[in-house]
Design a protein around this motif. Structure first.
Motif, PDB file in Angstrom:
ATOM      1  N   GLY A 160      -5.796  14.582   2.069  1.00 22.95           N
ATOM      2  CA  GLY A 160      -5.927  15.634   3.071  1.00 22.95           C
ATOM      3  C   GLY A 160      -5.518  15.207   4.460  1.00 22.95           C
ATOM      4  N   GLN A 161      -5.452  13.926   4.732  1.00 20.09           N
ATOM      5  CA  GLN A 161      -5.037  13.451   6.057  1.00 20.09           C
ATOM      6  C   GLN A 161      -3.557  13.739   6.286  1.00 20.09           C
ATOM      7  OE1 GLN A 161      -6.003   9.281   6.111  1.00 20.09           O
ATOM      8  NE2 GLN A 161      -7.947   9.594   7.156  1.00 20.09           N
ATOM      9  N   LYS A 162      -3.197  13.913   7.542  1.00 23.91           N
ATOM     10  CA  LYS A 162      -1.790  14.005   7.891  1.00 23.91           C
ATOM     11  C   LYS A 162      -1.139  12.649   7.685  1.00 23.91           C
ATOM     12  CE  LYS A 162      -2.131  17.685  11.359  1.00 23.91           C
ATOM     13  NZ  LYS A 162      -1.890  18.042  12.785  1.00 23.91           N
ATOM     14  N   LEU A 163       0.123  12.665   7.274  1.00 21.44           N
ATOM     15  CA  LEU A 163       0.831  11.415   7.057  1.00 21.44           C
ATOM     16  C   LEU A 163       0.920  10.614   8.342  1.00 21.44           C
ATOM     17  CD1 LEU A 163       2.453   9.471   5.326  1.00 21.44           C
ATOM     18  CD2 LEU A 163       4.482  10.883   5.741  1.00 21.44           C
ATOM     19  N   SER A 164       1.083  11.296   9.467  1.00 19.90           N
ATOM     20  CA  SER A 164       1.163  10.588  10.751  1.00 19.90           C
ATOM     21  C   SER A 164      -0.134   9.835  11.040  1.00 19.90           C
ATOM     22  CB  SER A 164       1.456  11.582  11.880  1.00 19.90           C
ATOM     23  OG  SER A 164       0.474  12.615  11.915  1.00 19.90           O
ATOM     24  N   THR A 165      -1.263  10.426  10.692  1.00 21.21           N
ATOM     25  CA  THR A 165      -2.553   9.752  10.863  1.00 21.21           C
ATOM     26  C   THR A 165      -2.647   8.535   9.959  1.00 21.21           C
ATOM     27  OG1 THR A 165      -3.612  11.867  11.413  1.00 21.21           O
ATOM     28  CG2 THR A 165      -5.056  10.048  10.761  1.00 21.21           C
ATOM     29  N   ALA A 166      -2.204   8.698   8.709  1.00 23.35           N
ATOM     30  CA  ALA A 166      -2.248   7.590   7.755  1.00 23.35           C
ATOM     31  C   ALA A 166      -1.374   6.430   8.224  1.00 23.35           C
ATOM     32  CB  ALA A 166      -1.803   8.071   6.374  1.00 23.35           C
ATOM     33  N   PRO A 169       0.837  -1.210   0.000  1.00 21.83           N
ATOM     34  CA  PRO A 169       0.000   0.000   0.000  1.00 21.83           C
ATOM     35  C   PRO A 169       0.864   1.249   0.000  1.00 21.83           C
ATOM     36  CG  PRO A 169       0.123  -0.888   2.210  1.00 21.83           C
ATOM     37  CD  PRO A 169       0.877  -1.852   1.341  1.00 21.83           C
ATOM     38  N   SER A 170       0.431   2.263  -0.739  1.00 19.35           N
ATOM     39  CA  SER A 170       1.244   3.467  -0.843  1.00 19.35           C
ATOM     40  C   SER A 170       0.371   4.708  -0.977  1.00 19.35           C
ATOM     41  CB  SER A 170       2.200   3.369  -2.036  1.00 19.35           C
ATOM     42  OG  SER A 170       1.472   3.231  -3.239  1.00 19.35           O
ATOM     43  N   VAL A 171       0.983   5.831  -0.642  1.00 21.16           N
ATOM     44  CA  VAL A 171       0.335   7.133  -0.796  1.00 21.16           C
ATOM     45  C   VAL A 171       1.361   8.109  -1.370  1.00 21.16           C
ATOM     46  CG1 VAL A 171      -1.324   6.828   1.092  1.00 21.16           C
ATOM     47  CG2 VAL A 171       0.932   7.835   1.570  1.00 21.16           C
ATOM     48  N   VAL A 172       0.863   9.169  -1.956  1.00 23.33           N
ATOM     49  CA  VAL A 172       1.696  10.287  -2.366  1.00 23.33           C
ATOM     50  C   VAL A 172       1.410  11.438  -1.419  1.00 23.33           C
ATOM     51  CG1 VAL A 172       2.177  11.966  -4.180  1.00 23.33           C
ATOM     52  CG2 VAL A 172       1.787   9.582  -4.775  1.00 23.33           C
ATOM     53  N   THR A 173       2.460  12.089  -0.960  1.00 22.70           N
ATOM     54  CA  THR A 173       2.305  13.140   0.042  1.00 22.70           C
ATOM     55  C   THR A 173       2.941  14.448  -0.429  1.00 22.70           C
ATOM     56  OG1 THR A 173       4.381  12.582   1.183  1.00 22.70           O
ATOM     57  CG2 THR A 173       2.378  11.430   1.891  1.00 22.70           C
ATOM     58  N   ALA A 174       2.532  15.540   0.193  1.00 22.98           N
ATOM     59  CA  ALA A 174       3.146  16.853   0.004  1.00 22.98           C
ATOM     60  C   ALA A 174       2.965  17.620   1.299  1.00 22.98           C
ATOM     61  CB  ALA A 174       2.520  17.600  -1.165  1.00 22.98           C
ATOM     62  N   ARG A 175       4.045  18.139   1.819  1.00 23.16           N
ATOM     63  CA  ARG A 175       4.017  18.923   3.058  1.00 23.16           C
ATOM     64  C   ARG A 175       3.370  18.152   4.200  1.00 23.16           C
ATOM     65  NH1 ARG A 175       2.481  25.037   0.861  1.00 23.16           N
ATOM     66  NH2 ARG A 175       4.278  25.234  -0.546  1.00 23.16           N
ATOM     67  N   GLY A 176       3.667  16.867   4.250  1.00 24.49           N
ATOM     68  CA  GLY A 176       3.201  16.054   5.373  1.00 24.49           C
ATOM     69  C   GLY A 176       1.752  15.624   5.311  1.00 24.49           C
ATOM     70  N   ARG A 177       1.101  15.833   4.168  1.00 28.30           N
ATOM     71  CA  ARG A 177      -0.301  15.423   4.025  1.00 28.30           C
ATOM     72  C   ARG A 177      -0.477  14.526   2.800  1.00 28.30           C
ATOM     73  NH1 ARG A 177      -4.047  17.567   7.336  1.00 28.30           N
ATOM     74  NH2 ARG A 177      -3.406  19.344   8.620  1.00 28.30           N
ATOM     75  N   VAL A 178      -1.469  13.668   2.877  1.00 32.43           N
ATOM     76  CA  VAL A 178      -1.749  12.722   1.800  1.00 32.43           C
ATOM     77  C   VAL A 178      -2.432  13.436   0.635  1.00 32.43           C
ATOM     78  CG1 VAL A 178      -3.065  10.669   1.157  1.00 32.43           C
ATOM     79  CG2 VAL A 178      -1.924  10.778   3.388  1.00 32.43           C
ATOM     80  N   LEU A 179      -1.893  13.230  -0.566  1.00 34.75           N
ATOM     81  CA  LEU A 179      -2.525  13.758  -1.771  1.00 34.75           C
ATOM     82  C   LEU A 179      -3.352  12.694  -2.475  1.00 34.75           C
ATOM     83  CD1 LEU A 179       0.255  15.927  -3.462  1.00 34.75           C
ATOM     84  CD2 LEU A 179      -1.732  16.716  -2.176  1.00 34.75           C
ATOM     85  N   ALA A 180      -2.845  11.465  -2.501  1.00 34.99           N
ATOM     86  CA  ALA A 180      -3.527  10.365  -3.186  1.00 34.99           C
ATOM     87  C   ALA A 180      -3.160   9.062  -2.506  1.00 34.99           C
ATOM     88  CB  ALA A 180      -3.145  10.329  -4.658  1.00 34.99           C
TER      89      ALA A 180
END
Length: 273
Positions: free
Chosen positions: A46-52, A22-33
């Protein structure tokens, strides 16, 4: 003119061939996709990476790569040359194909759309689409994943009227102001002069262009003189079948580019006869 808009909703994620699920793309510590596995775990844009990471500890996070996305969109434009030489980039994640002049060659609009969607699936791109007589109208409907053809202005305007005001991608303050006025659908945006005073010229001109009430010329994609593209593999490949599967996007882009260059050569040849 008739435009086929292709909206690559997961381009930020799917432009990264080396990612592993599983993977996500992030920018400035937030999930983009988020990919399907991550999304199924409750990870949302929109979620914070730490939350994800808390929701899915094995999650792989990739930083957004705008340059790679731009290259992917350009490669898709080359691929689209197999349908029409008139292609326009609409960054960051969409293409416009003018198909009015070539629909008879392919056997109609439905045949072109079917072939384009088959090509997107073969290259593992997620795509929304729409066909309309104005480029911006087609883009908005594709962004809403209308998945339909509206070949007359009347049909296009009726379809646009049902779209939420958030679809065009106007600034949040514009959408919030419209909602404060009780306006939630594009069809409710009448009286352009009054709207200009309330939300500015930009959104109103966009609306008029989408409806076909203002001209909206597009800058054509310039197919490169030479085709050059690279492929980044996620791991070592020991079998030709695996390499062929990974390289299918390159083959598709090359085939479209060759089609356009061949067409241009035919035009030059006729001009000198």
């Amino acid at each position: 003119m008739l435009w086929l808009a292709l909206h690559f909703s997961q381009l930020t994620l799917e432009a990264l061939p080396s990612r592993q699920s599983p993977s996500v793309v992030t920018a400035r510590g937030r999930v983009l996709a988020a990919d399907p596995v991550a999304a199924a775990a409750g990870i949302l844009p929109g979620q914070k990476l730490s939350t994800a990471l808390g929701l899915l500890p094995g999650l792989r996070a990739c930083e957004r790569d705008p340059a790679r996305e731009a290259r992917a969109l350009a490669d898709l434009a080359c691929w689209a040359g197999r349908f029409t030489p008139t292609v326009s980039l609409t960054p960051p994640d969409a293409l416009l194909l003018e198909i009015g002049a070539c629909r008879r060659l392919f056997g109609g609009v439905a045949a072109i759309v079917a072939a384009a969607l088959d090509g997107c699936r073969a290259q593992c791109w997620s795509v929304g689409w729409a066909v309309a007589p104005t480029p911006l109208g087609a883009r908005w409907l594709a962004r809403a994943d209308a998945a339909a053809s509206y070949e007359s202005l009347a049909a296009l305007q009726a379809a646009l009227a049902d779209l939420p005001c958030a679809v065009p991608g106007w600034p949040d303050e514009v959408v919030a102001r419209l909602e404060a006025f009780g306006l939630h659908r594009l069809g409710e945006l009448t009286a352009p002069a009054s709207l200009r005073r309330r939300i500015g010229n930009g959104p109103v001109d966009d609306l008029l262009r989408a409806r076909g009430e203002l001209p909206d010329p597009q800058r054509a994609f310039v197919f490169p003189e030479r085709f050059a593209a690279g492929l980044e593999l996620p791991s070592r490949v020991d079998f030709a079948e695996g390499l062929a599967f990974a390289a299918q996007r390159l083959f598709a882009a090359l085939a479209g580019w060759l089609q356009v260059r061949q067409s241009l050569l035919r035009e030059i040849g006729r001009a000198h006869v």
